[in-house]
Design a protein around this motif. Structure first.
Motif, PDB file in Angstrom:
ATOM      1  N   PRO A 135      39.841  31.496  44.820  1.00 31.11           N
ATOM      2  CA  PRO A 135      39.480  30.958  43.520  1.00 31.11           C
ATOM      3  C   PRO A 135      38.895  31.965  42.124  1.00 31.11           C
ATOM      4  CG  PRO A 135      38.248  29.963  45.235  1.00 31.11           C
ATOM      5  CD  PRO A 135      38.864  30.967  45.827  1.00 31.11           C
ATOM      6  N   THR A 136      39.287  31.822  41.004  1.00 35.02           N
ATOM      7  CA  THR A 136      38.761  32.447  39.940  1.00 35.02           C
ATOM      8  C   THR A 136      37.539  33.222  40.071  1.00 35.02           C
ATOM      9  OG1 THR A 136      40.418  31.520  38.555  1.00 35.02           O
ATOM     10  CG2 THR A 136      39.089  32.872  37.565  1.00 35.02           C
ATOM     11  N   HIS A 137      36.394  32.650  40.349  1.00 25.92           N
ATOM     12  CA  HIS A 137      35.119  32.895  40.431  1.00 25.92           C
ATOM     13  C   HIS A 137      34.712  33.923  41.659  1.00 25.92           C
ATOM     14  CE1 HIS A 137      34.618  29.364  43.153  1.00 25.92           C
ATOM     15  NE2 HIS A 137      33.581  29.989  43.305  1.00 25.92           N
ATOM     16  N   GLU A 138      35.947  33.924  42.429  1.00 23.92           N
ATOM     17  CA  GLU A 138      35.427  34.863  43.763  1.00 23.92           C
ATOM     18  C   GLU A 138      36.523  36.116  43.781  1.00 23.92           C
ATOM     19  OE1 GLU A 138      35.826  32.809  47.560  1.00 23.92           O
ATOM     20  OE2 GLU A 138      34.671  31.136  46.969  1.00 23.92           O
ATOM     21  N   THR A 139      37.584  36.105  42.890  1.00 25.39           N
ATOM     22  CA  THR A 139      38.430  37.018  43.034  1.00 25.39           C
ATOM     23  C   THR A 139      38.193  38.211  42.443  1.00 25.39           C
ATOM     24  OG1 THR A 139      40.780  37.135  43.243  1.00 25.39           O
ATOM     25  CG2 THR A 139      40.120  36.366  41.085  1.00 25.39           C
ATOM     26  N   THR A 140      39.205  39.253  42.733  1.00 24.14           N
ATOM     27  CA  THR A 140      39.068  40.542  42.077  1.00 24.14           C
ATOM     28  C   THR A 140      40.617  40.609  41.609  1.00 24.14           C
ATOM     29  OG1 THR A 140      37.619  41.614  43.584  1.00 24.14           O
ATOM     30  CG2 THR A 140      38.889  43.086  42.371  1.00 24.14           C
ATOM     31  N   TYR A 141      40.769  41.276  40.352  1.00 25.10           N
ATOM     32  CA  TYR A 141      42.263  41.304  39.977  1.00 25.10           C
ATOM     33  C   TYR A 141      42.386  42.791  39.542  1.00 25.10           C
ATOM     34  CZ  TYR A 141      40.287  41.589  35.263  1.00 25.10           C
ATOM     35  OH  TYR A 141      39.677  42.093  34.010  1.00 25.10           O
ATOM     36  N   GLY A 142      43.742  43.133  39.327  1.00 26.11           N
ATOM     37  CA  GLY A 142      43.868  44.336  38.866  1.00 26.11           C
ATOM     38  C   GLY A 142      45.502  44.633  38.600  1.00 26.11           C
ATOM     39  N   GLN A 143      45.906  46.121  38.578  1.00 24.61           N
ATOM     40  CA  GLN A 143      47.177  46.385  38.544  1.00 24.61           C
ATOM     41  C   GLN A 143      47.577  47.562  39.685  1.00 24.61           C
ATOM     42  OE1 GLN A 143      48.453  47.902  34.742  1.00 24.61           O
ATOM     43  NE2 GLN A 143      48.955  45.880  34.118  1.00 24.61           N
ATOM     44  N   CYS A 144      48.579  47.485  40.233  1.00 21.88           N
ATOM     45  CA  CYS A 144      49.325  48.408  40.993  1.00 21.88           C
ATOM     46  C   CYS A 144      50.424  48.950  40.615  1.00 21.88           C
ATOM     47  CB  CYS A 144      49.581  47.894  42.483  1.00 21.88           C
ATOM     48  SG  CYS A 144      48.192  47.271  43.508  1.00 21.88           S
ATOM     49  N   LYS A 145      50.687  50.366  40.356  1.00 21.15           N
ATOM     50  CA  LYS A 145      51.947  51.176  39.911  1.00 21.15           C
ATOM     51  C   LYS A 145      52.200  51.735  41.320  1.00 21.15           C
ATOM     52  CE  LYS A 145      49.891  52.101  35.381  1.00 21.15           C
ATOM     53  NZ  LYS A 145      49.627  53.053  34.466  1.00 21.15           N
ATOM     54  N   ALA A 146      53.436  51.309  41.663  1.00 19.98           N
ATOM     55  CA  ALA A 146      54.077  51.847  42.665  1.00 19.98           C
ATOM     56  C   ALA A 146      55.577  52.273  42.442  1.00 19.98           C
ATOM     57  CB  ALA A 146      54.136  50.579  43.798  1.00 19.98           C
ATOM     58  N   ILE A 147      55.872  53.385  43.235  1.00 19.65           N
ATOM     59  CA  ILE A 147      57.208  54.118  43.078  1.00 19.65           C
ATOM     60  C   ILE A 147      57.822  53.808  44.809  1.00 19.65           C
ATOM     61  CG2 ILE A 147      58.967  55.945  42.815  1.00 19.65           C
ATOM     62  CD1 ILE A 147      56.761  56.942  41.118  1.00 19.65           C
ATOM     63  N   ILE A 148      59.042  53.158  44.766  1.00 24.63           N
ATOM     64  CA  ILE A 148      59.546  52.665  46.336  1.00 24.63           C
ATOM     65  C   ILE A 148      61.109  52.995  46.282  1.00 24.63           C
ATOM     66  CG2 ILE A 148      59.566  50.170  45.551  1.00 24.63           C
ATOM     67  CD1 ILE A 148      58.832  49.833  48.550  1.00 24.63           C
ATOM     68  N   TYR A 149      61.443  53.660  47.215  1.00 29.39           N
ATOM     69  CA  TYR A 149      62.903  53.921  47.594  1.00 29.39           C
ATOM     70  C   TYR A 149      63.348  52.951  48.429  1.00 29.39           C
ATOM     71  CZ  TYR A 149      67.122  55.810  49.316  1.00 29.39           C
ATOM     72  OH  TYR A 149      68.492  55.898  49.723  1.00 29.39           O
TER      73      TYR A 149
END
Length: 198
Positions: free
Chosen positions: A80-94
């Motif tokens: 749920p929103t009040h329990e979460t952590t959010y963010g961004q991942c930048k990834a390079i994958i072949y």
């Protein structure tokens, strides 16, 4: 070959994001499995022979599965929103589908808790995250584990490995909530043990 803008909803990009996030979660040793919220950006660099390198920016959120569970992010519920952590991942994958190769070259994830002001505005009675290294939360985890050790049919005692999440809420008094990982000890339940943590 040139670096191409790719549609975020294309099957190839969605497959690349799924594989990248799976490998990111497999590399992590602490915290919770990250789930895909959305693909923010995708670029594809086709290789000369076969396969492509994908440059992805993924918006992610915490799920309710600890990384030690080794579950896939699709098998875990988003918190749920009040329990979460959010963010961004930048990834390079072949990815080379004919040869069944998916190699995560590099990734970087930056995560943040949901701001307290947002939680208090949308859910004023929800528990508030606190620092899991506070001694009171280890005490709560230890008490909870003592009940597990008493009631389980395991042959050995378990001890608290790590308090992974802690929160508190005022009801009549303070209520403390913890999530923690455990590990089996060498102490048999047939022995009398005064301090399992030792």
């Amino acid at each position: 070959a040139p670096l191409l803008s790719a549609r975020c909803d294309s099957p190839a990009v969605e497959a690349a994001a799924d594989l990248a996030l799976g490998q990111i979660n497999a590399h992590r040793r602490e915290g919770y499995v990250l789930g895909l919220y959305r693909i923010l950006s995708a670029r594809e660099h086709p290789q000369e022979i076969t396969g492509s390198v994908f440059y992805l920016i993924l918006d992610v959120v915490n799920t309710n599965c600890h990384v030690l569970s080794k579950k896939l992010w699709k098998d875990c519920e988003t918190r749920p929103t009040h329990e979460t952590t959010y963010g961004q991942c930048k990834a390079i994958i072949y990815i080379n589908q004919p040869r069944k190769i998916a190699h995560l070259s590099t990734y970087d994830c930056v995560l943040h808790p949901v701001p307290h002001r947002y939680i208090s505005a949308t859910c004023p009675d929800c528990p508030v995250d606190d620092c899991p290294t506070e001694p009171k939360y280890l005490e709560v985890a230890t008490q909870s584990l003592a009940k597990f050790n008493k009631e389980s049919e395991q042959t050995h005692y378990f001890s608290v490995l790590n308090v992974t999440k802690a929160s508190m809420q005022w009801v009549i008094g303070p209520a403390h909530f913890v999530e923690f990982t455990i590990q089996e000890t060498s102490c048999s339940k047939s022995d009398s043990v005064t301090d399992i943590s030792q």
